[in-house]
Motif scaffolding. Structure first.
Motif, PDB file in Angstrom:
ATOM      1  N   VAL A   1      16.007  32.080  31.683  1.00  0.00           N
ATOM      2  CA  VAL A   1      15.618  33.014  30.754  1.00  0.00           C
ATOM      3  C   VAL A   1      15.325  34.526  31.511  1.00  0.00           C
ATOM      4  N   THR A   2      14.515  34.467  32.668  1.00  0.00           N
ATOM      5  CA  THR A   2      14.508  35.463  33.531  1.00  0.00           C
ATOM      6  C   THR A   2      15.468  36.223  33.822  1.00  0.00           C
ATOM      7  N   ILE A   3      16.721  35.410  34.326  1.00  0.00           N
ATOM      8  CA  ILE A   3      17.870  36.050  34.774  1.00  0.00           C
ATOM      9  C   ILE A   3      18.614  36.726  33.596  1.00  0.00           C
ATOM     10  N   ILE A   4      18.624  36.132  32.438  1.00  0.00           N
ATOM     11  CA  ILE A   4      19.319  36.596  31.162  1.00  0.00           C
ATOM     12  C   ILE A   4      18.675  37.702  30.604  1.00  0.00           C
ATOM     13  N   ALA A   5      17.201  37.847  30.623  1.00  0.00           N
ATOM     14  CA  ALA A   5      16.586  39.265  30.307  1.00  0.00           C
ATOM     15  C   ALA A   5      16.818  40.182  31.300  1.00  0.00           C
ATOM     16  N   ARG A   6      16.881  40.033  32.468  1.00  0.00           N
ATOM     17  CA  ARG A   6      17.027  41.062  33.552  1.00  0.00           C
ATOM     18  C   ARG A   6      18.425  41.705  33.208  1.00  0.00           C
TER      19      ARG A   6
ATOM     20  N   ILE B   1      12.606  28.644  32.715  1.00  0.00           N
ATOM     21  CA  ILE B   1      12.100  29.908  32.667  1.00  0.00           C
ATOM     22  C   ILE B   1      12.945  30.774  33.742  1.00  0.00           C
ATOM     23  N   GLY B   2      13.491  30.165  34.770  1.00  0.00           N
ATOM     24  CA  GLY B   2      14.327  30.935  35.700  1.00  0.00           C
ATOM     25  C   GLY B   2      15.709  31.585  34.793  1.00  0.00           C
TER      26      GLY B   2
END
Length: 156
Positions: free
Chosen positions: A104-109, A101-102
């Motif tokens: 994926v969050t970084i990539i999305a941001r 999740i961490g």
């Protein structure tokens, strides 16, 4: 004898193709080979003897026969504990899930950040003002990035 009648301390005879009804200790037997794949996922069979004497419920006798002493029955067996774990429907996140999740969050941001920057720059380039930035445009860009922080929050 039914498996529901078994109690710790009972002695049970097992033969080829029998499913082990409860956890227990090997007492005596002849060429006993156990298939533990249903419990452990391992495809290699296990040879039982005095040194490797523990039989787990849910496994199967592949070869041989033996007498064994029942040590644990029902939901206290390894099979029972596994079934409880699988049917609980726990919402606990594994360490891998938290890390995933961490990431994926970084990539999305990052993707959102680059899309906003590129869109803003292309708009200014088409107007011929890509070298001139006002305070309002910089503030708008920061607001977009703040909305990126809010929209790309996957539980971190």
């Amino acid at each position: 004898m039914l498996i529901y009648d078994l109690l710790p301390g009972d002695i049970v005879h097992l033969a080829i193709r029998d499913q082990v009804p409860a956890d227990g200790l090997f007492l005596s037997g002849f060429s006993v080979v156990i298939d533990e794949s249903s419990l452990t996922g391992e495809s290699e069979n296990v040879m039982l003897n005095a040194q490797n004497a523990f039989l787990l419920s849910g496994t199967k006798v592949k070869y041989g026969s033996c007498k064994r002493l029942i040590t644990t029955v029902g939901m206290r067996t390894q099979w029972g504990k596994l079934m409880v774990t699988l049917t609980e429907g726990r919402d606990d996140e594994t360490p891998f899930h938290v890390k995933l999740i961490g990431v994926v969050t970084i990539i999305a941001r990052l993707v959102f950040f680059f899309v906003v920057i590129q869109g803003t720059f292309m708009k200014k380039l088409s107007l011929g003002t890509h070298w001139i930035w006002s305070g309002d445009e910089a503030f708008d860009l920061l607001e977009y990035l703040d909305s990126c922080h809010n929209c790309c929050d996957f539980g971190s």
